[in-house]
Design an enzyme around this catalytic site. Sequence first.
Site, short mmCIF file in Angstrom:
data_model
loop_
_atom_site.label_atom_id
_atom_site.label_comp_id
_atom_site.label_asym_id
_atom_site.label_seq_id
_atom_site.Cartn_x
_atom_site.Cartn_y
_atom_site.Cartn_z
N TYR A 437 42.75 39.15 38.52
CA TYR A 437 42.81 39.01 37.06
C TYR A 437 44.20 38.59 36.58
CZ TYR A 437 43.98 44.13 36.35
OH TYR A 437 44.52 45.38 36.33
N GLU A 438 44.23 38.14 35.36
CA GLU A 438 45.46 37.58 34.77
C GLU A 438 45.98 36.39 35.58
OE1 GLU A 438 46.76 37.47 31.55
OE2 GLU A 438 46.05 39.51 31.81
N GLY A 439 45.03 35.62 36.09
CA GLY A 439 45.38 34.45 36.91
C GLY A 439 45.38 34.82 38.38
#
Lengths: 593, 593
Positions: A437-439
């Site tokens: 998550y978050e890239g």
Amino acid sequence: MSYSAPLKEMLFVLQDVAGVDDVASIPGFEDYGYDTAAAVLEESAKFCNEVVAPLNWDGDQQPSSLKDGVVTTTPGFKEAFKQFGEAGWQGVIHPTEFGGQGFPKVIATACSEMLHAANMSFALCPMLTDGAIEAMLTAASDELKQLYIPKMVSGEWTGTMNLTEPQAGSDLAAVRTRAEPQGDGTYKVFGTKIFITYGEHDMAENIIHLVLARCPGAPEGVKGISLFVVPKFLVNADGSLGERNDAHCVSIEHKLGIKASPTAVLQFGDHGGAIGYLVGEENRGLEYMFIMMNAARFAVGMQGIAIADRAYQKAVQYAKDRTQSKDLAGSEGPVAIIHHPDVKRMLMTMRAYTEGARAMAYVAAAASDQAHFSPDESVRQSNLALYEYLVPIVKGFSTEMSVDVASLGVQVHGGMGFIEETGAAQFYRDARILPIYEGTTAIQANDLIGRKTYRDGGKVAKQIAQLIQATEAELAKSHTPAAQAMLKHLSAARVSFESVVDYVVANFKSDTKNVFAGSVAYLRLAGLLVSGWQMARALIVAEQKLNDDSEFFSAKIATARFYAEYLLSQVPGAAASVLEGGAAVNSLSAEQF
Amino acid sequence: MSYSAPLKEMLFVLQDVAGVDDVASIPGFEDYGYDTAAAVLEESAKFCNEVVAPLNWDGDQQPSSLKDGVVTTTPGFKEAFKQFGEAGWQGVIHPTEFGGQGFPKVIATACSEMLHAANMSFALCPMLTDGAIEAMLTAASDELKQLYIPKMVSGEWTGTMNLTEPQAGSDLAAVRTRAEPQGDGTYKVFGTKIFITYGEHDMAENIIHLVLARCPGAPEGVKGISLFVVPKFLVNADGSLGERNDAHCVSIEHKLGIKASPTAVLQFGDHGGAIGYLVGEENRGLEYMFIMMNAARFAVGMQGIAIADRAYQKAVQYAKDRTQSKDLAGSEGPVAIIHHPDVKRMLMTMRAYTEGARAMAYVAAAASDQAHFSPDESVRQSNLALYEYLVPIVKGFSTEMSVDVASLGVQVHGGMGFIEETGAAQFYRDARILPIYEGTTAIQANDLIGRKTYRDGGKVAKQIAQLIQATEAELAKSHTPAAQAMLKHLSAARVSFESVVDYVVANFKSDTKNVFAGSVAYLRLAGLLVSGWQMARALIVAEQKLNDDSEFFSAKIATARFYAEYLLSQVPGAAASVLEGGAAVNSLSAEQF
């Protein structure tokens, strides 16, 4: 299941590696030097150890649940979050004008590490709130700021980030959620967002959703995305809560880990449209989001370090308690397994990764403080470049290593590690989200290889290599085995790194796919190198201060040496993968898989 | 959630790498050459793909459960196991005189890979039964053999291995379970065993527990352990079932993975004593167990390869189906993510590890066949030495890599990978037991470094290095980029390996703890090397046969090249850890952690 924030280590890194007192020399930060850091970290540790950490296992066993659109969080979470807000912890890094404490990032980072280590599922709520505050500070009108930010800083309300849609994971160009202007300055928002952390919960009175959406006639792709504030409950001009907005949780995910953190599917506008307020200008949403994302990506990197430390602490405790088999050097009966060399090797690996990544992250945080607040323009610029270079590494490297560290944590426990009640498996499950998550790590690596390396022709990367060379020169003055081992491996790793940077810059345009094939290997070796460099700097200080606290500093020296011989030693091999491996990665057609 | 056994790949490895036709030249195995292998593997694939694989996810969602001492397995398991037995799959490797099919291990190994890939939780039951059969074949009296083995071979009854006790995990010297002779040739067994796979279930009429216990007056430590058959139901002389024995399941574990496989705590003798029958002689139990454990360790290594392949197949499917982001080389719209270089890098990593480990394991299996059945004494001896050297590597390397591969499988799925319903997370959870049970990686590494390397002065290891050099000479004849890349990295890896072997032999006695500190790194680099060597051998064949099937063989060549550049390239760094890292590993006192 206990957690004890490693205060001595954190303060050492803050003072002797990240330079908290240098940050305190920035006007406005005069009160935030080492002594303040020590006092704040002690308070934070107390709260995290005693209030938040005990709820971690509960959260796994009694996850958030959804009924009739309402999410009930784990028993105890609501009360703990109330205490958290009241004690001012949500506001640590935020400006005093909105009720925050205005701490530099370098100190706030240590506090955040503790909170995530204590309870990652819990800490996600304040983390996402930080992100939403940051986005509004970046671009929202004064009216929106005044109305929303103080209550978010106080922990009365929480925030979310709404990027992902079912058809658009990492690719924000594909966002379809739309926002229709109502002529009165407000918009009506329609669409579905998925993977919304704390998108619905019962820990605060209101939830402030930051939502990416398209306005009518907006350009295709990422240049047509705008950012909106969409509160769960509308907010009256006096700050009191108004009607329920048309933003509803329709389901929450059944996940591998971080089960206490509700991951919501949010439906906007199913009943006529969710009222939204434009943040900044239309079509600049992604730009604002990126500013916030830097902070969020850094924070996720901290989660990696945090859970790695928690897993390490648990493994150490088990290894000290569990007796089995005689000592290799001979013993009467079975000894605690911490005396067996391979158990030590595992614990040292966990420890070296964690200490290295922590030092790198705190250094990055200090660079962020300098980048944003130094009175000297050139200091700001050079630190901004350093920070920007380090963010994808802090995120990508620290989260990838956290999965390995949590896995080693299970291994140290042997068969007991596979039993859920032991608790080691929870960290293994929880950590697995971090490289995603978050890239994802690939997204971080794309950022590193493109915007952060190719775009400036490798300038920042080479400046880092020069700084590392200076550290090598320092190491060369010491003739201890540890310093010599570090010098050898740091130097070889730095040389490999430079050859990779040259390769990336030279071939980025002409051989794009093969260069990108090595992007994650490049990120990993850069992370190994920069973390190892901080371990080298720590080693130099530790040798100087050895007599002050020989137990602590001799452990630091040994850990740095282990880092060199077990982790930095991996860099040349990883460099070969980048330099040579592109063709093999890209050889197979889709059908051949 | 489908699985499709990779028949073409398996048959290629059997024929061109492991030499199934050489095994078929052993008297008694004449009928078990390539054609037989192809026919059997096809049948096995059909059964595994269609009957066993579909139950894998069910097993995770509806695990085995315990009520009133009775374990109910996942719906469908009982029926599938009945089919499995009736079709003769339990007997594949066992002697025809007990109703088995007498296949060589090299073919049985491919069948076992399929079964574990299809459903690891299910496959554990036949795997443990194989172990119990092997133990009885090794040492039991003819009477015991005749009474028990045919029904185990037919799948009517299943077997278990009872080693671990609460206070004795890896350390069997600490076994406390006792066996009291009754004067009539039988014993009464008393004690508690934990972590007993399929220790209780409803899939067969009877369960034959093989139990380690101490007789009165037995020597301390491992030299006082005897092996007993303790059936769940006593068996009458005519083979019919008699009374329920005093061996009861008191609980089953709540585990991270392999949830369908019941992991029992068994209580022996709480109601007067469990009737047991001595296998072989008193106090030789560990010796018998070790023979069986070699087979069991090899089988667990196969589980690692199997689950890695399953995770790979799932990730490939997702990467082909999921479209997102444009192609780096330019495309109209989003493309399937399999076209993105980092997705390819992940899939290639998964593939290279799996193919390399599979080739190593099949080669080891063929060596086992030669070791046990070749008419030539010197062939038997050299193959036995090779097999014995490879067993801890097949177990340790293949299981450790399976955790990494399953983790990459989650990563390929992005956010969806973290959602349990997607199924990728199950492999990540299931795989985590593999480096732990049947001897942790540290235990395998101890075996490799002590019994398998130091004891013969590194002789077998050096012989392997010589064989690798011969492969290097073959590679040198080809001037393709793949062959040259392989030559470069294989040669460097082999040289590193030799230096590590020299170091181990030279320092084992004088610097024991530091040598052992590097044991797992040694195991890993030996695994990387030996697997990479098989990839090199496969590459040579693939280049020769390229025109026969260019899609298959060009993929094999690219995978071998990837293996060289991404995996073999790690060996020199790992060697540095072994050669230099011992002191740092052992530096910290327990208190300093």
